[in-house]
Scaffold this motif. Structure first.
Motif, PDB file in Angstrom:
ATOM      1  N   GLN A 202       1.026  -1.066   0.010  1.00 29.93           N
ATOM      2  CA  GLN A 202      -0.054  -0.065  -0.068  1.00 29.93           C
ATOM      3  C   GLN A 202       0.865   1.226   0.036  1.00 29.93           C
ATOM      4  O   GLN A 202       2.060   1.045   0.418  1.00 29.93           O
ATOM      5  CB  GLN A 202      -0.905   0.029   1.285  1.00 29.93           C
ATOM      6  CG  GLN A 202      -1.880  -1.141   1.293  1.00 29.93           C
ATOM      7  CD  GLN A 202      -2.878  -1.198   2.384  1.00 29.93           C
ATOM      8  OE1 GLN A 202      -3.051   0.124   3.112  1.00 29.93           O
ATOM      9  NE2 GLN A 202      -3.502  -2.243   2.629  1.00 29.93           N
ATOM     10  N   TYR A 206       5.246   1.160   2.999  1.00 28.58           N
ATOM     11  CA  TYR A 206       4.799   0.993   4.446  1.00 28.58           C
ATOM     12  C   TYR A 206       4.339   2.453   5.120  1.00 28.58           C
ATOM     13  O   TYR A 206       4.759   3.511   4.489  1.00 28.58           O
ATOM     14  CB  TYR A 206       6.155   0.609   5.286  1.00 28.58           C
ATOM     15  CG  TYR A 206       6.190   0.232   6.585  1.00 28.58           C
ATOM     16  CD1 TYR A 206       4.870  -0.734   7.065  1.00 28.58           C
ATOM     17  CD2 TYR A 206       6.751   0.887   7.723  1.00 28.58           C
ATOM     18  CE1 TYR A 206       4.868  -1.101   8.401  1.00 28.58           C
ATOM     19  CE2 TYR A 206       6.761   0.155   8.968  1.00 28.58           C
ATOM     20  CZ  TYR A 206       5.741  -0.453   9.159  1.00 28.58           C
ATOM     21  OH  TYR A 206       5.497  -0.994  10.628  1.00 28.58           O
ATOM     22  N   TYR A 207       3.815   2.534   6.100  1.00 27.95           N
ATOM     23  CA  TYR A 207       3.431   3.694   6.806  1.00 27.95           C
ATOM     24  C   TYR A 207       4.203   4.268   7.782  1.00 27.95           C
ATOM     25  O   TYR A 207       4.458   3.859   8.891  1.00 27.95           O
ATOM     26  CB  TYR A 207       1.837   3.821   7.487  1.00 27.95           C
ATOM     27  CG  TYR A 207       0.906   3.166   6.545  1.00 27.95           C
ATOM     28  CD1 TYR A 207       0.033   4.253   5.713  1.00 27.95           C
ATOM     29  CD2 TYR A 207       0.576   1.758   6.274  1.00 27.95           C
ATOM     30  CE1 TYR A 207      -0.818   3.771   4.933  1.00 27.95           C
ATOM     31  CE2 TYR A 207      -0.440   1.500   5.290  1.00 27.95           C
ATOM     32  CZ  TYR A 207      -1.044   2.461   4.480  1.00 27.95           C
ATOM     33  OH  TYR A 207      -2.219   2.228   3.839  1.00 27.95           O
ATOM     34  N   CYS A 231      -4.193  -3.451  10.785  1.00 32.33           N
ATOM     35  CA  CYS A 231      -2.781  -3.491  11.225  1.00 32.33           C
ATOM     36  C   CYS A 231      -1.659  -3.565  10.195  1.00 32.33           C
ATOM     37  O   CYS A 231      -0.544  -3.308  10.305  1.00 32.33           O
ATOM     38  CB  CYS A 231      -2.649  -5.036  11.842  1.00 32.33           C
ATOM     39  SG  CYS A 231      -2.999  -6.527  10.715  1.00 32.33           S
ATOM     40  N   TYR A 232      -2.276  -3.700   8.909  1.00 31.52           N
ATOM     41  CA  TYR A 232      -1.638  -3.697   7.643  1.00 31.52           C
ATOM     42  C   TYR A 232      -0.268  -4.843   7.929  1.00 31.52           C
ATOM     43  O   TYR A 232      -0.582  -5.970   8.052  1.00 31.52           O
ATOM     44  CB  TYR A 232      -0.874  -2.147   7.638  1.00 31.52           C
ATOM     45  CG  TYR A 232      -0.027  -2.133   6.161  1.00 31.52           C
ATOM     46  CD1 TYR A 232      -0.621  -2.812   4.905  1.00 31.52           C
ATOM     47  CD2 TYR A 232       1.079  -1.417   6.085  1.00 31.52           C
ATOM     48  CE1 TYR A 232       0.015  -2.737   3.690  1.00 31.52           C
ATOM     49  CE2 TYR A 232       1.890  -1.472   4.780  1.00 31.52           C
ATOM     50  CZ  TYR A 232       1.274  -2.305   3.512  1.00 31.52           C
ATOM     51  OH  TYR A 232       2.003  -2.184   2.420  1.00 31.52           O
ATOM     52  N   SER A 255      -7.180  -6.806   4.410  1.00 32.55           N
ATOM     53  CA  SER A 255      -6.288  -7.016   3.168  1.00 32.55           C
ATOM     54  C   SER A 255      -5.654  -8.409   3.303  1.00 32.55           C
ATOM     55  O   SER A 255      -4.722  -8.527   4.288  1.00 32.55           O
ATOM     56  CB  SER A 255      -5.264  -6.054   2.855  1.00 32.55           C
ATOM     57  OG  SER A 255      -4.251  -6.653   1.857  1.00 32.55           O
ATOM     58  N   ALA A 279     -10.849  -9.693   8.298  1.00 30.93           N
ATOM     59  CA  ALA A 279     -12.028  -9.300   8.772  1.00 30.93           C
ATOM     60  C   ALA A 279     -12.412  -7.822   8.539  1.00 30.93           C
ATOM     61  O   ALA A 279     -11.298  -6.907   8.337  1.00 30.93           O
ATOM     62  CB  ALA A 279     -12.345  -9.504  10.256  1.00 30.93           C
ATOM     63  N   ASP A 280     -13.570  -7.359   8.438  1.00 34.00           N
ATOM     64  CA  ASP A 280     -13.966  -6.125   8.267  1.00 34.00           C
ATOM     65  C   ASP A 280     -13.799  -5.466   9.760  1.00 34.00           C
ATOM     66  O   ASP A 280     -14.506  -5.811  10.494  1.00 34.00           O
ATOM     67  CB  ASP A 280     -15.483  -5.789   7.663  1.00 34.00           C
ATOM     68  CG  ASP A 280     -15.558  -4.310   8.001  1.00 34.00           C
ATOM     69  OD1 ASP A 280     -15.172  -3.439   7.035  1.00 34.00           O
ATOM     70  OD2 ASP A 280     -16.653  -4.042   8.775  1.00 34.00           O
ATOM     71  N   PRO A 302      -7.567   2.874  11.527  1.00 32.48           N
ATOM     72  CA  PRO A 302      -8.210   2.835  10.054  1.00 32.48           C
ATOM     73  C   PRO A 302      -7.612   3.534   9.050  1.00 32.48           C
ATOM     74  O   PRO A 302      -7.062   4.624   9.171  1.00 32.48           O
ATOM     75  CB  PRO A 302      -9.738   3.139  10.660  1.00 32.48           C
ATOM     76  CG  PRO A 302      -9.525   3.881  11.446  1.00 32.48           C
ATOM     77  CD  PRO A 302      -8.455   3.691  12.384  1.00 32.48           C
ATOM     78  N   PRO A 303      -8.250   3.380   7.773  1.00 35.27           N
ATOM     79  CA  PRO A 303      -7.779   3.906   6.557  1.00 35.27           C
ATOM     80  C   PRO A 303      -8.623   5.389   6.500  1.00 35.27           C
ATOM     81  O   PRO A 303      -9.470   5.770   7.513  1.00 35.27           O
ATOM     82  CB  PRO A 303      -8.124   3.235   5.515  1.00 35.27           C
ATOM     83  CG  PRO A 303      -9.163   2.437   5.959  1.00 35.27           C
ATOM     84  CD  PRO A 303      -8.993   2.028   7.407  1.00 35.27           C
TER      85      PRO A 303
HETATM   86  N1  SAH Z   1      -1.581   0.308  11.330  1.00 34.60           N
HETATM   87  C1  SAH Z   1      -0.828   0.043  10.302  1.00 34.60           C
HETATM   88  C2  SAH Z   1      -1.351   0.938   8.993  1.00 34.60           C
HETATM   89  C3  SAH Z   1      -2.813   0.655   8.659  1.00 34.60           C
HETATM   90  S1  SAH Z   1      -3.101   1.622   7.260  1.00 34.60           S
HETATM   91  C4  SAH Z   1       0.618   0.439  10.558  1.00 34.60           C
HETATM   92  O1  SAH Z   1       1.013   0.524  11.521  1.00 34.60           O
HETATM   93  O2  SAH Z   1       1.396   0.206   9.375  1.00 34.60           O
HETATM   94  C5  SAH Z   1      -4.918   1.039   7.386  1.00 34.60           C
HETATM   95  C6  SAH Z   1      -5.128  -0.235   7.098  1.00 34.60           C
HETATM   96  O3  SAH Z   1      -6.591  -0.659   7.322  1.00 34.60           O
HETATM   97  C7  SAH Z   1      -4.739  -1.034   5.811  1.00 34.60           C
HETATM   98  O4  SAH Z   1      -3.909  -2.033   5.950  1.00 34.60           O
HETATM   99  C8  SAH Z   1      -5.963  -1.619   5.002  1.00 34.60           C
HETATM  100  O5  SAH Z   1      -5.742  -2.944   4.404  1.00 34.60           O
HETATM  101  C9  SAH Z   1      -6.920  -1.642   6.128  1.00 34.60           C
HETATM  102  N2  SAH Z   1      -8.232  -1.811   5.787  1.00 34.60           N
HETATM  103  C10 SAH Z   1      -8.741  -0.907   5.137  1.00 34.60           C
HETATM  104  N3  SAH Z   1     -10.225  -1.053   5.255  1.00 34.60           N
HETATM  105  C11 SAH Z   1     -10.542  -1.782   6.197  1.00 34.60           C
HETATM  106  C12 SAH Z   1     -11.687  -2.417   6.760  1.00 34.60           C
HETATM  107  N4  SAH Z   1     -13.021  -1.922   6.382  1.00 34.60           N
HETATM  108  N5  SAH Z   1     -11.638  -3.335   7.799  1.00 34.60           N
HETATM  109  C13 SAH Z   1     -10.368  -3.628   8.166  1.00 34.60           C
HETATM  110  N6  SAH Z   1      -9.199  -3.272   7.541  1.00 34.60           N
HETATM  111  C14 SAH Z   1      -9.425  -2.169   6.587  1.00 34.60           C
END
Ligand code: SAH
Length: 397
Positions: A202, A206-207, A231-232, A255, A279-280, A302-303
């Motif tokens: 993504q 990496y973030y 958690c990515y 993902s 899961a969502d 979350p995103p």
């Molecule tokens: N916590 C991570 C970054 C998270 S970025 C870190 O420390 O690097 C946001 C993440 O949310 C992405 O991995 C994406 O795949 C996930 N995501 C997006 N929509 C989601 C949903 N509806 N349910 C669960 N995860 C979701």
């Protein structure tokens, strides 16, 4: 002046302070003779006073991106390379004290005076992300400067298709220079080994903005189970496994690709107490809450939920739902690490949302520490919209 002139319209001119890099479509009077995307323009107040020099894009709502406020200075390849040198020097200044980081954001778009350009270094590779048509003008001098001064093994170009389309660009993903990594490459963050896929991960892979927050969160992880939502690649979970006292860790993401990599990352570090669940986030948290599961720590990352002002109310509702479920699965005295990367959602509104959650849940929520993005994501004071990240560490009783 050598470049076509563009005038601010009278209605917008009064509130225009002049140093913001974005000039929106509704703020300018369109030129009589059409200009092409990527042309350099001079922006002027209606009374003819010069504001700055920038790049025009008829396809973008950001009609002009301003880059130069010194009328006597150029806006060319040499200017761009000077900005790059400044940006990299800022990171080096800090890294000298804290040791070399294996992954760092070297250029942070507006924050480094280069609106639309991100450069992240991951080990021996550089990832360039372009989010403005204007930056395509300087792609060649950017690549040359990076090769000469940083000697990477390879430079990859990434573009988000949605952003590209909002700028009227063809999305491009290619090797700009050198070689492409043959697989995920390894970085080390807070003594945690992480494999990152620079080609298909993504964003740039990496973030990096959450780097410091992962360690700050880990410092509050007391004995007991931890839940890491969104958690990515497992950044918060694995840092907590290394430095916190979590007994079991459950990490959730939608993902499957991210989770497979995250699981490999856990094994790479020898952690056997982390479980990954696809899961969502909304459904899963509500399910855990109904099952009356209890955690010592919950991380919510979350995103982005709002990309424009019209989406802010819906975003706050979504944050409310997630955070309420998170509080419901926290044992008394537990820690909630709650984040928002929606720049449109103000810090104070995010805190207000937490107050509503506390009232609804009948719990007390104290913000113990509050942070933004890490040091390599500077914010230009003239462009506060780019200060997007909020990370609150809270005690929930
Ligand atoms: N916590 C991570 C970054 C998270 S970025 C870190 O420390 O690097 C946001 C993440 O949310 C992405 O991995 C994406 O795949 C996930 N995501 C997006 N929509 C989601 C949903 N509806 N349910 C669960 N995860 C979701």
């Amino acid at each position: 002046m050598r470049y076509p002139q563009l005038f601010l319209n009278v209605k917008k001119a009064r509130s225009f302070k002049g140093y913001h890099p974005w000039v929106m479509d509704r703020s300018v009077i369109e030129p009589a003779a059409p200009l092409t995307a990527g042309e350099t323009v001079e922006l002027l107040f209606p009374d003819g006073r010069w504001i700055g020099r920038g790049v025009y894009n008829p396809h973008s709502r950001i009609r002009v991106r301003l880059y130069q406020w010194d009328a006597g200075a150029e806006l060319d390849a040499a200017w761009c390379q000077t900005q790059l040198a400044r940006a990299v020097a800022l990171r080096t200044a800090r890294a000298a004290v804290h040791g070399q980081l294996s992954a760092v954001r070297l250029v942070n778009s507006e924050g480094d005076g280069l609106s639309g350009l991100v450069v992240d270094r991951f080990g021996e590779y550089l990832v360039v992300q372009i989010t403005s048509q204007a930056m395509l003008n300087w792609l060649q001098p950017i690549t040359e400067w990076l090769v000469e001064h940083l000697q990477p093994k390879g430079i990859l170009l990434r573009m988000d298709p949605r952003t590209a389309s909002s700028e009227g660009m063809e999305p491009r993903e290619e090797v700009l220079w050198g070689e492409s990594p043959s697989g995920p490459i390894e970085i080390v963050e807070h003594d945690v080994r992480l494999k990152i896929d620079l080609l298909s991960g993504q964003k740039t892979g990496y973030y990096l903005d959450q780097r410091a927050n992962r360690l700050r969160a880990a410092q509050w992880v007391a004995e007991g189970p931890l839940l890491d939502v969104c958690c990515y690649l497992g950044g918060f979970s694995l840092t907590a496994a290394r430095w916190g006292k979590a007994t079991r860790i459950m990490a959730v993401d939608s993902s499957i690709r991210a989770l497979e990599q995250a699981d490999e990352n856990a094994k790479l570090n020898g952690f056997d107490n982390v479980d990954f669940v696809q899961a969502d986030c909304f459904d899963y948290l509500e399910h855990l809450s109904q099952e009356k599961q209890q955690f010592q720590t919950v991380v919510l990352d979350p995103p982005r939920m709002a990309s424009n002002r019209a989406q802010v109310t819906a975003a706050l509702r979504a944050y409310y739902r997630l955070n309420l479920s998170a509080v419901n699965v926290l044992q008394p005295g537990g820690m909630l690490v709650t984040c928002s990367c929606s720049g449109r959602v103000e810090r104070s509104d995010f805190a207000g949302m937490l107050a509503s959650v506390a009232r609804r849940a009948g719990r007390s929520v104290q913000i113990v520490e509050a942070f933004g993005a890490d040091f390599d994501h500077p914010v230009d004071v003239n462009c506060p919209e780019t200060e997007y990240l909020k990370c609150f560490i809270c005690r929930v009783r």
